[in-house]
Design a protein around this motif. Structure first.
Motif, PDB file in Angstrom:
ATOM      1  N   CYS A 299      15.271   7.956 -55.395  1.00  0.00           N
ATOM      2  CA  CYS A 299      14.323   7.426 -56.075  1.00  0.00           C
ATOM      3  C   CYS A 299      14.316   6.477 -56.499  1.00  0.00           C
ATOM      4  N   GLU A 300      15.612   5.764 -56.706  1.00  0.00           N
ATOM      5  CA  GLU A 300      16.488   4.393 -57.116  1.00  0.00           C
ATOM      6  C   GLU A 300      16.269   4.469 -58.532  1.00  0.00           C
ATOM      7  N   LEU A 301      16.136   5.800 -59.439  1.00  0.00           N
ATOM      8  CA  LEU A 301      16.417   6.274 -60.932  1.00  0.00           C
ATOM      9  C   LEU A 301      17.610   6.284 -60.967  1.00  0.00           C
ATOM     10  N   SER A 302      17.904   6.583 -62.377  1.00  0.00           N
ATOM     11  CA  SER A 302      19.254   7.400 -62.732  1.00  0.00           C
ATOM     12  C   SER A 302      18.784   7.852 -64.293  1.00  0.00           C
ATOM     13  N   LEU A 303      19.907   8.958 -64.658  1.00  0.00           N
ATOM     14  CA  LEU A 303      19.581   9.891 -65.794  1.00  0.00           C
ATOM     15  C   LEU A 303      19.222   8.974 -66.665  1.00  0.00           C
ATOM     16  N   LYS A 304      18.998   7.383 -66.959  1.00  0.00           N
ATOM     17  CA  LYS A 304      18.352   6.880 -68.558  1.00  0.00           C
ATOM     18  C   LYS A 304      17.076   6.801 -67.848  1.00  0.00           C
ATOM     19  N   ASP A 305      16.406   7.136 -66.745  1.00  0.00           N
ATOM     20  CA  ASP A 305      15.329   7.215 -67.061  1.00  0.00           C
ATOM     21  C   ASP A 305      14.581   8.192 -67.257  1.00  0.00           C
ATOM     22  N   VAL A 306      15.373   8.865 -67.190  1.00  0.00           N
ATOM     23  CA  VAL A 306      15.045  10.191 -67.539  1.00  0.00           C
ATOM     24  C   VAL A 306      13.677  10.326 -68.580  1.00  0.00           C
ATOM     25  N   VAL A 307      12.901  11.267 -69.264  1.00  0.00           N
ATOM     26  CA  VAL A 307      11.567  10.851 -70.683  1.00  0.00           C
ATOM     27  C   VAL A 307      12.079  12.757 -70.663  1.00  0.00           C
ATOM     28  N   LYS A 308      11.630  13.500 -70.036  1.00  0.00           N
ATOM     29  CA  LYS A 308      11.828  14.372 -70.007  1.00  0.00           C
ATOM     30  C   LYS A 308      12.390  15.441 -69.474  1.00  0.00           C
ATOM     31  N   ALA A 309      13.189  16.442 -69.945  1.00  0.00           N
ATOM     32  CA  ALA A 309      14.305  17.446 -69.297  1.00  0.00           C
ATOM     33  C   ALA A 309      13.570  18.606 -70.156  1.00  0.00           C
ATOM     34  N   THR A 310      13.783  19.539 -68.949  1.00  0.00           N
ATOM     35  CA  THR A 310      14.130  21.240 -69.578  1.00  0.00           C
ATOM     36  C   THR A 310      15.510  21.799 -68.947  1.00  0.00           C
ATOM     37  N   LEU A 311      16.070  22.056 -69.925  1.00  0.00           N
ATOM     38  CA  LEU A 311      16.776  23.620 -68.876  1.00  0.00           C
ATOM     39  C   LEU A 311      17.268  25.225 -69.289  1.00  0.00           C
ATOM     40  N   TYR A 312      17.108  25.619 -68.387  1.00  0.00           N
ATOM     41  CA  TYR A 312      17.008  27.271 -68.316  1.00  0.00           C
ATOM     42  C   TYR A 312      18.929  27.342 -68.154  1.00  0.00           C
ATOM     43  N   ILE A 313      18.427  28.569 -69.450  1.00  0.00           N
ATOM     44  CA  ILE A 313      19.868  29.134 -69.511  1.00  0.00           C
ATOM     45  C   ILE A 313      19.517  30.401 -69.554  1.00  0.00           C
ATOM     46  N   THR A 314      20.282  31.354 -68.871  1.00  0.00           N
ATOM     47  CA  THR A 314      20.535  32.809 -69.449  1.00  0.00           C
ATOM     48  C   THR A 314      21.241  33.489 -70.493  1.00  0.00           C
TER      49      THR A 314
ATOM     50  N   ILE B 220       9.825  14.960 -56.094  1.00  0.00           N
ATOM     51  CA  ILE B 220       8.422  14.283 -55.505  1.00  0.00           C
ATOM     52  C   ILE B 220       8.274  12.680 -56.319  1.00  0.00           C
ATOM     53  N   LYS B 221       8.032  11.802 -55.402  1.00  0.00           N
ATOM     54  CA  LYS B 221       8.476  10.686 -55.873  1.00  0.00           C
ATOM     55  C   LYS B 221       6.200  10.313 -56.278  1.00  0.00           C
ATOM     56  N   LYS B 222       5.944  10.020 -56.928  1.00  0.00           N
ATOM     57  CA  LYS B 222       4.812   9.362 -56.920  1.00  0.00           C
ATOM     58  C   LYS B 222       4.516   8.254 -57.872  1.00  0.00           C
ATOM     59  N   ASP B 223       4.379   7.143 -57.507  1.00  0.00           N
ATOM     60  CA  ASP B 223       3.969   5.965 -58.071  1.00  0.00           C
ATOM     61  C   ASP B 223       5.277   5.847 -58.976  1.00  0.00           C
ATOM     62  N   ASN B 224       4.799   5.310 -59.928  1.00  0.00           N
ATOM     63  CA  ASN B 224       6.709   5.334 -61.025  1.00  0.00           C
ATOM     64  C   ASN B 224       7.481   6.392 -61.330  1.00  0.00           C
ATOM     65  N   LEU B 225       6.917   7.592 -60.934  1.00  0.00           N
ATOM     66  CA  LEU B 225       7.517   8.526 -61.197  1.00  0.00           C
ATOM     67  C   LEU B 225       8.412   9.599 -60.344  1.00  0.00           C
TER      68      LEU B 225
END
Length: 135
Positions: free
Chosen positions: A63-78, A19-24
Motif C-alpha cells: 500500500c506504499e505505507l509502513s508501520l510508522k503510518d499505523v494509527v490504530k491496531a487491534t491485537l488478538y490473543i487467546t 483494502i486501500k481507500k484514499d489515504n487509508l
C-alpha cells in the motif's frame, strides 16, 4: 482497491489482505503464518507476534505505507498470560505508539495464539498532538 501480496499469507477466507481507500489502508487480521507455507511459525506467542507484524508490514508496503503510518491496531490473543510477551515484541515495532485495542478470545484459525489487524494512513497531520482545551 483490494490489496494482495505474495509476501504475506493468503487470506484464509472470502476477504482481502487489505483494502486501500484514499489515504487509508485497512489491513485484515494477520496471524503468525509463514507466507510461503501458510503454517504457524512457532507455538510461542512471541514468535507468532513477530511474524504477524512482519505480515502486516508486507501488506502495508504493498500500500506504499509502513508501520510508522499505523494509527490504530487491534491485537488478538487467546491467553492473557501471553500479554507481556506479546507486548514486548509489539513495542519493538511500534515506536510511534498508535491507538490500540486488545481482544482476548477463545480460539483463532490454525490454533493461533496471536493476531493483529491495523488501520494506516498517509499524511503527517495525524501525528501532531492536538489540545482541545484551547477550543
Amino acid at each position: 482497491m483490494r490489496i494482495n501480496t505474495e509476501n504475506a499469507p493468503a487470506a484464509l477466507g472470502p476477504y482481502s489482505q487489505a483494502i486501500k481507500k484514499d489515504n487509508l489502508c485497512f489491513v485484515s487480521m494477520q496471524l503468525g503464518l509463514n507466507p510461503s507455507t501458510g503454517e504457524i511459525v512457532s507455538r510461542e506467542a512471541k514468535e507468532q507476534t513477530r511474524q504477524a507484524i512482519k505480515n502486516v508490514e508486507a501488506i502495508l508496503k504493498k500500500c506504499e505505507l509502513s508501520l510508522k503510518d499505523v494509527v490504530k491496531a487491534t491485537l488478538y490473543i487467546t491467553d492473557l498470560n501471553d500479554f507481556a510477551a506479546v507486548n514486548e515484541v509489539y513495542a519493538e515495532y511500534f515506536a510511534n505508539k498508535p491507538a490500540r485495542s486488545l481482544v482476548v478470545q477463545a480460539a483463532m484459525p490454525k490454533d493461533a495464539k496471536v493476531a493483529l489487524d491495523v488501520i494506516a494512513t498517509r499524511g503527517d497531520d495525524l501525528t501532531d498532538e492536538l489540545d482541545y482545551r484551547e477550543r
